[in-house]
Scaffold this motif. Structure first.
Motif, PDB file in Angstrom:
ATOM      1  N   ILE A 147      38.912  30.810  35.590  1.00  0.00           N
ATOM      2  CA  ILE A 147      39.858  30.710  36.710  1.00  0.00           C
ATOM      3  C   ILE A 147      41.200  31.265  36.253  1.00  0.00           C
ATOM      4  N   GLU A 148      41.759  32.172  37.027  1.00  0.00           N
ATOM      5  CA  GLU A 148      43.074  32.728  36.707  1.00  0.00           C
ATOM      6  C   GLU A 148      44.074  32.291  37.775  1.00  0.00           C
ATOM      7  N   ARG A 149      45.237  31.814  37.312  1.00  0.00           N
ATOM      8  CA  ARG A 149      46.266  31.333  38.233  1.00  0.00           C
ATOM      9  C   ARG A 149      47.583  32.054  37.945  1.00  0.00           C
ATOM     10  N   PRO A 150      48.398  32.267  38.980  1.00  0.00           N
ATOM     11  CA  PRO A 150      49.692  32.955  38.794  1.00  0.00           C
ATOM     12  C   PRO A 150      50.628  32.172  37.875  1.00  0.00           C
ATOM     13  N   THR A 151      51.504  32.897  37.203  1.00  0.00           N
ATOM     14  CA  THR A 151      52.484  32.286  36.291  1.00  0.00           C
ATOM     15  C   THR A 151      53.884  32.590  36.814  1.00  0.00           C
ATOM     16  N   GLN A 152      54.265  31.896  37.879  1.00  0.00           N
ATOM     17  CA  GLN A 152      55.543  32.141  38.535  1.00  0.00           C
ATOM     18  C   GLN A 152      56.593  31.144  38.068  1.00  0.00           C
ATOM     19  N   LEU A 153      57.820  31.614  37.988  1.00  0.00           N
ATOM     20  CA  LEU A 153      58.955  30.760  37.667  1.00  0.00           C
ATOM     21  C   LEU A 153      60.011  30.932  38.757  1.00  0.00           C
ATOM     22  N   ASP A 154      60.887  29.965  38.862  1.00  0.00           N
ATOM     23  CA  ASP A 154      61.853  29.933  39.955  1.00  0.00           C
ATOM     24  C   ASP A 154      63.023  30.878  39.682  1.00  0.00           C
ATOM     25  N   SER A 155      63.173  31.909  40.506  1.00  0.00           N
ATOM     26  CA  SER A 155      64.214  32.912  40.277  1.00  0.00           C
ATOM     27  C   SER A 155      65.618  32.369  40.534  1.00  0.00           C
ATOM     28  N   THR A 156      65.753  31.482  41.507  1.00  0.00           N
ATOM     29  CA  THR A 156      67.071  30.898  41.793  1.00  0.00           C
ATOM     30  C   THR A 156      67.562  30.068  40.617  1.00  0.00           C
ATOM     31  N   LEU A 157      66.661  29.277  40.058  1.00  0.00           N
ATOM     32  CA  LEU A 157      67.005  28.453  38.896  1.00  0.00           C
ATOM     33  C   LEU A 157      67.343  29.336  37.697  1.00  0.00           C
ATOM     34  N   ARG A 158      66.567  30.387  37.488  1.00  0.00           N
ATOM     35  CA  ARG A 158      66.823  31.296  36.369  1.00  0.00           C
ATOM     36  C   ARG A 158      68.222  31.930  36.486  1.00  0.00           C
ATOM     37  N   GLU A 159      68.544  32.404  37.665  1.00  0.00           N
ATOM     38  CA  GLU A 159      69.845  33.033  37.867  1.00  0.00           C
ATOM     39  C   GLU A 159      70.989  32.053  37.623  1.00  0.00           C
ATOM     40  N   ALA A 160      70.792  30.808  38.054  1.00  0.00           N
ATOM     41  CA  ALA A 160      71.834  29.792  37.849  1.00  0.00           C
ATOM     42  C   ALA A 160      72.009  29.493  36.368  1.00  0.00           C
ATOM     43  N   LEU A 161      70.912  29.414  35.628  1.00  0.00           N
ATOM     44  CA  LEU A 161      70.987  29.160  34.191  1.00  0.00           C
ATOM     45  C   LEU A 161      71.666  30.318  33.468  1.00  0.00           C
ATOM     46  N   CYS A 162      71.344  31.538  33.867  1.00  0.00           N
ATOM     47  CA  CYS A 162      71.983  32.706  33.240  1.00  0.00           C
ATOM     48  C   CYS A 162      73.491  32.715  33.500  1.00  0.00           C
ATOM     49  N   ALA A 163      73.883  32.305  34.694  1.00  0.00           N
ATOM     50  CA  ALA A 163      75.310  32.249  35.022  1.00  0.00           C
ATOM     51  C   ALA A 163      76.025  31.234  34.140  1.00  0.00           C
ATOM     52  N   VAL A 164      75.383  30.087  33.905  1.00  0.00           N
ATOM     53  CA  VAL A 164      75.970  29.070  33.027  1.00  0.00           C
ATOM     54  C   VAL A 164      76.061  29.595  31.601  1.00  0.00           C
ATOM     55  N   GLY A 165      75.030  30.307  31.155  1.00  0.00           N
ATOM     56  CA  GLY A 165      75.054  30.885  29.819  1.00  0.00           C
ATOM     57  C   GLY A 165      76.228  31.832  29.640  1.00  0.00           C
ATOM     58  N   LYS A 166      76.493  32.624  30.648  1.00  0.00           N
ATOM     59  CA  LYS A 166      77.622  33.554  30.598  1.00  0.00           C
ATOM     60  C   LYS A 166      78.943  32.795  30.523  1.00  0.00           C
ATOM     61  N   GLU A 167      79.056  31.733  31.329  1.00  0.00           N
ATOM     62  CA  GLU A 167      80.274  30.913  31.323  1.00  0.00           C
ATOM     63  C   GLU A 167      80.520  30.282  29.952  1.00  0.00           C
ATOM     64  N   LYS A 168      79.435  29.881  29.288  1.00  0.00           N
ATOM     65  CA  LYS A 168      79.542  29.179  28.007  1.00  0.00           C
ATOM     66  C   LYS A 168      79.500  30.123  26.807  1.00  0.00           C
ATOM     67  N   ASN A 169      79.485  31.421  27.061  1.00  0.00           N
ATOM     68  CA  ASN A 169      79.440  32.422  25.985  1.00  0.00           C
ATOM     69  C   ASN A 169      78.211  32.262  25.091  1.00  0.00           C
ATOM     70  N   ILE A 170      77.092  31.903  25.717  1.00  0.00           N
ATOM     71  CA  ILE A 170      75.822  31.811  25.006  1.00  0.00           C
ATOM     72  C   ILE A 170      75.068  33.121  25.247  1.00  0.00           C
ATOM     73  N   PRO A 171      74.609  33.807  24.193  1.00  0.00           N
ATOM     74  CA  PRO A 171      73.908  35.077  24.392  1.00  0.00           C
ATOM     75  C   PRO A 171      72.574  34.864  25.113  1.00  0.00           C
ATOM     76  N   VAL A 172      72.493  35.334  26.333  1.00  0.00           N
ATOM     77  CA  VAL A 172      71.315  35.120  27.182  1.00  0.00           C
ATOM     78  C   VAL A 172      70.723  36.463  27.580  1.00  0.00           C
ATOM     79  N   GLU A 173      69.406  36.530  27.584  1.00  0.00           N
ATOM     80  CA  GLU A 173      68.703  37.709  28.081  1.00  0.00           C
ATOM     81  C   GLU A 173      67.515  37.235  28.900  1.00  0.00           C
TER      82      GLU A 173
END
Length: 300
Positions: free
Chosen positions: A168-194
């Motif tokens: 059985i194969e199932r999709p591996t999706q992650l939440d894009s809104t949450l990802r974008e919010a986390l990346c924004a926080v990383g930028k604010e905190k000067n944490i190197p994020v990719e």
């Protein structure tokens, strides 16, 4: 096209209702690997205000994370609420800290029992975030990779389960809104994020094309060709849990993210060769990013 897990929940895409055989059996349900059940503790009283479930491999690290968060937020940290020796569970206000062990089999057990725990507690849409360490693919050590998706060991974007002898194969999706919010926080905190894909290997050595395991029937050139192929496919790090985590959380309709720091660039070697102080600082980066986001969202 990438789907947002919140949209998937709203539109009924890839979201499943709990097991039909689970209905009507709540009073008897026992979470075996957590060591308690609905008749053992008042689950809604203890866990009913949960908004975030943070998880990662090490029980010791997650005890420390829970204590750090409680101290920073000036709120109490519970004792270990798990009554088995398989997992630890700490609670700090609306956040549960639960370790998941190593690899997808251990993680899958923890996720299923966590989902049931949230069900019994009456929590409707908790956010799940995996924090961990990983090997980088073409990114420098210390980079925090916030995953765009998970790739299996066969380089497919699915989580593979064998059920009743069937694949059985199932999709591996992650939440894009949450990802974008986390990346924004990383930028604010000067944490190197990719951002980029995360490859989920089935083991630590051969499955990740390491040259430092006991067995190795491939050549160094094969390793580098494989890593270059991964990088070209958009993979930025390798660990051993991402496909299961992404698949289970989106299947359940829970927003989720994977936030892992790289301890090395696998293009440069297979063993972590950084000073202990640097290792500790790198290991703290996912915690600092995620907890800053949680505090932003909860106001604590």
């Amino acid at each position: 096209m990438e789907r947002n897990c919140r949209e998937a929940t709203m539109n009924g895409i890839n979201v499943e209702k709990p097991n039909k055989y689970f209905d009507g059996k709540d009073k008897k349900d026992f979470l075996y690997h957590f060591g308690f059940g609905v008749d053992t503790i008042d689950i809604p009283a203890v866990f009913g205000d949960t908004k975030f479930v943070c998880t990662g491999g090490s029980p010791g690290r997650f005890k420390l994370y829970a204590e750090w968060f409680a101290k920073e937020a000036k709120i109490p940290c519970s004792e270990n609420l798990s009554r088995s020796d398989r997992f630890v569970i700490y609670k700090t206000g609306p956040v549960c800290w639960i370790n998941h062990g190593m690899g997808t089999p251990s993680l899958s057990i923890m996720l299923v029992e966590s989902f049931k725990l949230m069900h019994h507690a009456g929590v409707k849409s908790p956010t799940f975030i995996r924090l961990g360490t990983s090997g980088g693919v073409g990114v420098p050590p210390g980079t925090v990779v916030v995953s765009t998706g998970a790739m299996n060991a066969e380089l497919g974007d699915t989580y593979v389960q064998i059920i009743a002898g069937k694949r059985i194969e199932r999709p591996t999706q992650l939440d894009s809104t949450l990802r974008e919010a986390l990346c924004a926080v990383g930028k604010e905190k000067n944490i190197p994020v990719e951002t980029g894909k995360t490859m989920c290997a089935d083991d630590f050595y051969e499955g990740q094309m390491r040259l430092d395991g006991y067995f190795c029937d491939y050549e160094e050139a094969d390793k580098f060709n494989f890593l270059k192929k991964l990088n070209a496919l958009g993979v930025r790090n390798i660990e051993m849990e991402s496909t299961c985590f992404a698949s289970f959380t989106c299947r359940a309709g829970f927003p989720s993210a994977i936030v892992c720091v790289t301890l090395l660039n696998r293009m440069d070697g297979d063993q972590v060769q950084i000073a202990k102080e640097q290792y500790i600082e790198y290991e703290e980066r996912p915690f600092r990013l995620v907890t800053a986001y949680i505090r932003q969202q909860t106001g604590i």
